[in-house]
Write a protein that holds these residues in place. Structure first.
Motif, PDB file in Angstrom:
ATOM      1  N   ILE A  76     -51.055-109.363 -97.498  1.00 45.45           N
ATOM      2  CA  ILE A  76     -52.053-108.744 -98.390  1.00 45.45           C
ATOM      3  C   ILE A  76     -51.861-107.229 -98.347  1.00 45.45           C
ATOM      4  N   GLN A  77     -51.728-106.640 -99.516  1.00 46.46           N
ATOM      5  CA  GLN A  77     -51.391-105.207 -99.618  1.00 46.46           C
ATOM      6  C   GLN A  77     -52.682-104.378 -99.579  1.00 46.46           C
ATOM      7  N   ASP A  78     -53.331-104.375 -98.411  1.00 47.77           N
ATOM      8  CA  ASP A  78     -54.678-103.783 -98.376  1.00 47.77           C
ATOM      9  C   ASP A  78     -54.684-102.252 -98.420  1.00 47.77           C
ATOM     10  N   MET A 105     -36.071 -92.613-103.086  1.00 46.77           N
ATOM     11  CA  MET A 105     -37.472 -92.252-102.871  1.00 46.77           C
ATOM     12  C   MET A 105     -38.466 -93.395-102.941  1.00 46.77           C
ATOM     13  N   ARG A 106     -39.442 -93.310-102.061  1.00 45.78           N
ATOM     14  CA  ARG A 106     -40.584 -94.228-102.061  1.00 45.78           C
ATOM     15  C   ARG A 106     -41.827 -93.378-102.231  1.00 45.78           C
ATOM     16  N   HIS A 107     -42.617 -93.755-103.222  1.00 42.24           N
ATOM     17  CA  HIS A 107     -43.811 -92.951-103.502  1.00 42.24           C
ATOM     18  C   HIS A 107     -44.878 -93.844-104.117  1.00 42.24           C
ATOM     19  N   HIS A 128     -39.409-113.550 -96.769  1.00 45.78           N
ATOM     20  CA  HIS A 128     -40.547-112.618 -96.621  1.00 45.78           C
ATOM     21  C   HIS A 128     -39.942-111.213 -96.635  1.00 45.78           C
ATOM     22  N   PRO A 129     -40.450-110.308 -97.471  1.00 47.98           N
ATOM     23  CA  PRO A 129     -39.848-108.959 -97.473  1.00 47.98           C
ATOM     24  C   PRO A 129     -40.137-108.220 -96.165  1.00 47.98           C
ATOM     25  N   LEU A 130     -41.136-108.709 -95.418  1.00 52.33           N
ATOM     26  CA  LEU A 130     -41.603-108.097 -94.172  1.00 52.33           C
ATOM     27  C   LEU A 130     -42.176-106.693 -94.467  1.00 52.33           C
ATOM     28  N   PRO A 131     -43.115-106.194 -93.781  1.00 56.33           N
ATOM     29  CA  PRO A 131     -43.691-106.706 -92.538  1.00 56.33           C
ATOM     30  C   PRO A 131     -44.594-107.920 -92.769  1.00 56.33           C
ATOM     31  N   GLY A 151     -48.356-106.806-105.098  1.00 61.52           N
ATOM     32  CA  GLY A 151     -47.088-106.802-104.369  1.00 61.52           C
ATOM     33  C   GLY A 151     -45.949-106.302-105.248  1.00 61.52           C
ATOM     34  N   ARG A 152     -45.414-105.138-104.899  1.00 65.83           N
ATOM     35  CA  ARG A 152     -44.304-104.609-105.721  1.00 65.83           C
ATOM     36  C   ARG A 152     -43.035-105.427-105.538  1.00 65.83           C
ATOM     37  N   ALA A 153     -42.838-105.974-104.317  1.00 63.81           N
ATOM     38  CA  ALA A 153     -41.650-106.808-104.085  1.00 63.81           C
ATOM     39  C   ALA A 153     -41.721-108.045-104.979  1.00 63.81           C
ATOM     40  N   THR A 172     -40.234 -99.295 -92.696  1.00 63.71           N
ATOM     41  CA  THR A 172     -39.318 -99.533 -91.576  1.00 63.71           C
ATOM     42  C   THR A 172     -37.964 -99.972 -92.136  1.00 63.71           C
ATOM     43  N   ARG A 173     -37.936-101.140 -92.764  1.00 58.85           N
ATOM     44  CA  ARG A 173     -36.677-101.721 -93.226  1.00 58.85           C
ATOM     45  C   ARG A 173     -36.003-100.928 -94.333  1.00 58.85           C
ATOM     46  N   THR A 174     -36.782-100.563 -95.322  1.00 61.75           N
ATOM     47  CA  THR A 174     -36.157 -99.911 -96.482  1.00 61.75           C
ATOM     48  C   THR A 174     -35.570 -98.567 -96.062  1.00 61.75           C
ATOM     49  N   TYR A 175     -36.344 -97.807 -95.281  1.00 57.04           N
ATOM     50  CA  TYR A 175     -35.853 -96.507 -94.814  1.00 57.04           C
ATOM     51  C   TYR A 175     -34.614 -96.687 -93.927  1.00 57.04           C
ATOM     52  N   GLU A 188     -43.160-101.344-108.440  1.00 57.67           N
ATOM     53  CA  GLU A 188     -41.824-101.976-108.406  1.00 57.67           C
ATOM     54  C   GLU A 188     -41.082-101.696-107.104  1.00 57.67           C
ATOM     55  N   HIS A 189     -40.166-102.577-106.794  1.00 57.31           N
ATOM     56  CA  HIS A 189     -39.307-102.416-105.609  1.00 57.31           C
ATOM     57  C   HIS A 189     -37.946-103.049-105.948  1.00 57.31           C
ATOM     58  N   PRO A 190     -37.211-102.396-106.838  1.00 51.59           N
ATOM     59  CA  PRO A 190     -36.019-103.054-107.403  1.00 51.59           C
ATOM     60  C   PRO A 190     -34.921-103.374-106.392  1.00 51.59           C
ATOM     61  N   THR A 191     -34.725-102.530-105.379  1.00 50.58           N
ATOM     62  CA  THR A 191     -33.636-102.858-104.436  1.00 50.58           C
ATOM     63  C   THR A 191     -34.017-104.041-103.552  1.00 50.58           C
ATOM     64  N   GLN A 192     -35.322-104.239-103.345  1.00 53.74           N
ATOM     65  CA  GLN A 192     -35.770-105.432-102.617  1.00 53.74           C
ATOM     66  C   GLN A 192     -35.435-106.681-103.442  1.00 53.74           C
ATOM     67  N   ALA A 193     -35.665-106.610-104.748  1.00 54.21           N
ATOM     68  CA  ALA A 193     -35.359-107.756-105.610  1.00 54.21           C
ATOM     69  C   ALA A 193     -33.861-108.075-105.568  1.00 54.21           C
TER      70      ALA A 193
HETATM   71  C1  NCD Z   1     -42.345-104.427 -98.758  1.00 53.52           C
HETATM   72  C2  NCD Z   1     -42.804-103.147 -99.424  1.00 53.52           C
HETATM   73  O1  NCD Z   1     -42.771-102.070 -98.845  1.00 53.52           O
HETATM   74  O2  NCD Z   1     -43.176-103.275-100.583  1.00 53.52           O
HETATM   75  N1  NCD Z   1     -41.615-104.178 -97.601  1.00 53.52           N
HETATM   76  C3  NCD Z   1     -40.292-103.842 -97.671  1.00 53.52           C
HETATM   77  O3  NCD Z   1     -39.889-102.947 -98.379  1.00 53.52           O
HETATM   78  N2  NCD Z   1     -39.458-104.588 -96.951  1.00 53.52           N
HETATM   79  C4  NCD Z   1     -43.431-105.407 -98.572  1.00 53.52           C
HETATM   80  C5  NCD Z   1     -44.704-104.994 -97.913  1.00 53.52           C
HETATM   81  O4  NCD Z   1     -44.890-103.853 -97.492  1.00 53.52           O
HETATM   82  O5  NCD Z   1     -45.558-105.869 -97.784  1.00 53.52           O
END
Ligand code: NCD
Length: 275
Positions: A190-192, A59-61, A226-229, A126-128, A9-12, A92-97
């Protein structure tokens, strides 16, 4: 090109809106289920096609290192284009960092060093979290405290990274003890989606959840991120507290991503000098 083969949601939205702010036109693919990958095309060929039509791929993959691989592929081509990693599986999620660090920079008025950072939740997948640990390790005097159910604790590679770089860290099971001490509470769900057999269904994470009654024990200048969701880690009744920064954090994501794209296209100087 916005290629999001995992949900977002947010990143896109922030990347897409960042492009609009900069006057950039976008194409998107929001699932590999819509691409010819379902007809048996390789991911490399799909990426090659996106490369043919566009000047940047965000890209997210789920595949680890695929953004790096794509960047390498395109660098070798006649039309090198930049690739931005918008989340690579549990890796990894570098732009979140970057947006997290920017939010802390704002919250602490530029003084991010010497802070105790509590990271709470799924630290294993958790990649974030992983990208944040790498990012904040660049700041002087940072100390981490990790709180997670034992099954989702600090993975070996991060443990080695922190050890090798002499970054102090603790692992704790007690949120109450931490409340007065930590400057930052970085929560994650939790990244289930990475469960092999629904194993995290049986994990009880509730003892780490933030509750309204905790707020009175926290430092007045503490920052809750919180990076959310989110799920139940942080109840909505906390949103109005001045230490709850997660909604500002997501707004900062829009501006951080606008800045990243402008920088990658070497237009940041133009924007900074705009009169
Ligand atoms: C995070 C993600 O996708 O890694 N969300 C985000 O990009 N804001 C955290 C998550 O999904 O829990």
């Amino acid at each position: 090109m916005l290629y999001f083969a995992q949900p977002s949601t947010r990143t896109y939205l922030s990347f897409n809106n960042a492009c609009q702010i900069l006057g950039i036109q976008t194409s998107d693919m929001r699932s590999s289920g819509y691409s010819s990958e379902v007809k048996g095309e390789s991911l490399e060929d799909t990426l090659e096609t996106m490369h043919s039509y566009t000047d940047m791929i965000i890209m997210r993959h789920v595949e680890e290192n695929i953004a790096e691989k794509a960047a390498w592929m395109f660098n070798e081509s006649e039309k090198p284009i930049p690739v931005i990693n918008a989340g690579s599986g549990p890796h990894e999620h570098p732009t979140q960092a970057l947006l997290d660090a920017y939010t802390l920079h704002r919250a602490f008025k530029g003084k991010v060093k010497n802070k105790t950072i509590a990271i709470i939740g799924d630290i294993k997948r958790g990649r974030a979290v992983r990208s944040l640990i790498y990012m904040l390790s660049n700041f002087e005097g940072i100390r981490f405290v990790f709180l997670s159910p034992p099954e989702l604790g600090l993975p070996d590679d991060l443990r080695q990274f922190l050890g090798k770089n002499s970054i102090p860290f603790e692992e704790s099971d007690n949120l109450d003890k931490l409340l007065r001490r930590a400057d930052v509470f970085y929560y994650t769900r939790i990244q289930d989606e990475y469960d092999k057999q629904h194993e995290s269904k049986s994990i009880d994470y509730s003892r780490f959840w933030l509750k309204k009654e905790h707020l009175s024990h926290m430092k007045s200048e503490a920052v809750i991120l919180h990076p959310l969701p989110r799920r139940n880690e942080i109840p909505p009744e906390i949103d109005g507290d001045k230490r709850a920064w997660y909604w500002k954090q997501e707004v900062n994501g829009l501006w951080m991503r606008t800045a990243i794209i402008a920088h990658v296209f070497k237009e940041d100087g133009y924007i900074l000098n705009y009169k």
